[in-house]
Write a protein that holds these residues in place. Structure first.
Motif, PDB file in Angstrom:
ATOM      1  N   ALA A  23       0.834  -1.209   0.000  1.00  0.00           N
ATOM      2  CA  ALA A  23       0.000   0.000   0.000  1.00  0.00           C
ATOM      3  C   ALA A  23       0.862   1.250   0.000  1.00  0.00           C
ATOM      4  O   ALA A  23       0.568   2.227  -0.705  1.00  0.00           O
ATOM      5  N   ARG A  26       2.243   2.060  -3.371  1.00  0.00           N
ATOM      6  CA  ARG A  26       1.220   2.634  -4.252  1.00  0.00           C
ATOM      7  C   ARG A  26       0.789   4.024  -3.788  1.00  0.00           C
ATOM      8  O   ARG A  26      -0.096   4.629  -4.384  1.00  0.00           O
ATOM      9  N   LEU A  28      -1.067   4.789  -1.339  1.00  0.00           N
ATOM     10  CA  LEU A  28      -2.491   4.796  -0.993  1.00  0.00           C
ATOM     11  C   LEU A  28      -2.684   5.421   0.387  1.00  0.00           C
ATOM     12  O   LEU A  28      -1.947   5.113   1.322  1.00  0.00           O
ATOM     13  N   GLN A 139      -5.814  -4.230  -4.505  1.00  0.00           N
ATOM     14  CA  GLN A 139      -6.287  -3.731  -5.799  1.00  0.00           C
ATOM     15  C   GLN A 139      -7.722  -3.216  -5.678  1.00  0.00           C
ATOM     16  O   GLN A 139      -8.052  -2.177  -6.262  1.00  0.00           O
ATOM     17  N   SER A 142      -7.523   0.087  -4.012  1.00  0.00           N
ATOM     18  CA  SER A 142      -6.947   1.074  -4.945  1.00  0.00           C
ATOM     19  C   SER A 142      -8.021   1.656  -5.850  1.00  0.00           C
ATOM     20  O   SER A 142      -8.006   2.836  -6.175  1.00  0.00           O
TER      21      SER A 142
END
Length: 148
Positions: A23, A26, A28, A139, A142
């Motif tokens: 995470a 990414r 996030l 995912q 996301s």
């Protein structure tokens, strides 16, 4: 927007650390909480607060009341719950946390291998998303942050 994600599931593998690192890579905006991962601390907290208990069963009861308090507060504050079920460990706490998330009307992402489809069919039916691994759960989260 930042989401608070409660990570329910066994505490004996690195799945939480792996998911948190993925995470972060990414970028996030996720804040993670979950059960006490220090097994000894979890087992001993009741006696630490309430005093030495006369037997192991009462020690477990004392610890479970404190652990349940912690879990209830963190689940209520969560925006979403990810519950991992694997094949190695018994998953009673995961099932309880997932059921509590459902009762609190928290969105639930259920992670389970295909081999656990049958025993988890009722939980799966009440979950928003069912996936087979933590990467798929990430995912799904996301996607929440994608712009049009």
């Amino acid at each position: 927007m930042e989401l608070t994600v409660y990570l329910a599931g066994e505490i004996h593998s690195t799945w939480r650390t792996d998911l948190k690192e993925a995470a972060a890579k990414r970028n996030l905006p996720l804040h993670f909480t979950g059960p006490m991962e220090n097994h000894d601390r979890s087992d001993d907290i009741g006696e630490e607060i309430l005093g030495v208990q006369p037997n192991k069963m009462l020690k477990d009861e004392a610890a479970s009341s404190i652990n349940n308090l912690r879990t209830q507060i963190l689940l209520q504050k969560a925006d979403v719950v990810i519950a991992l079920f694997g094949e190695t460990y018994k998953q009673w706490n995961s099932a309880m946390d997932a059921a509590t998330a459902i009762a609190l009307q928290k969105p639930l992402i259920l992670i389970r291998p295909e081999s656990l489809h049958h025993p988890l069919k009722e939980l799966a039916n009440k979950s928003q998303v069912v996936v087979e691994n933590p990467e798929q759960a990430l995912q799904a989260l996301s996607y929440v942050f994608e712009e049009n």
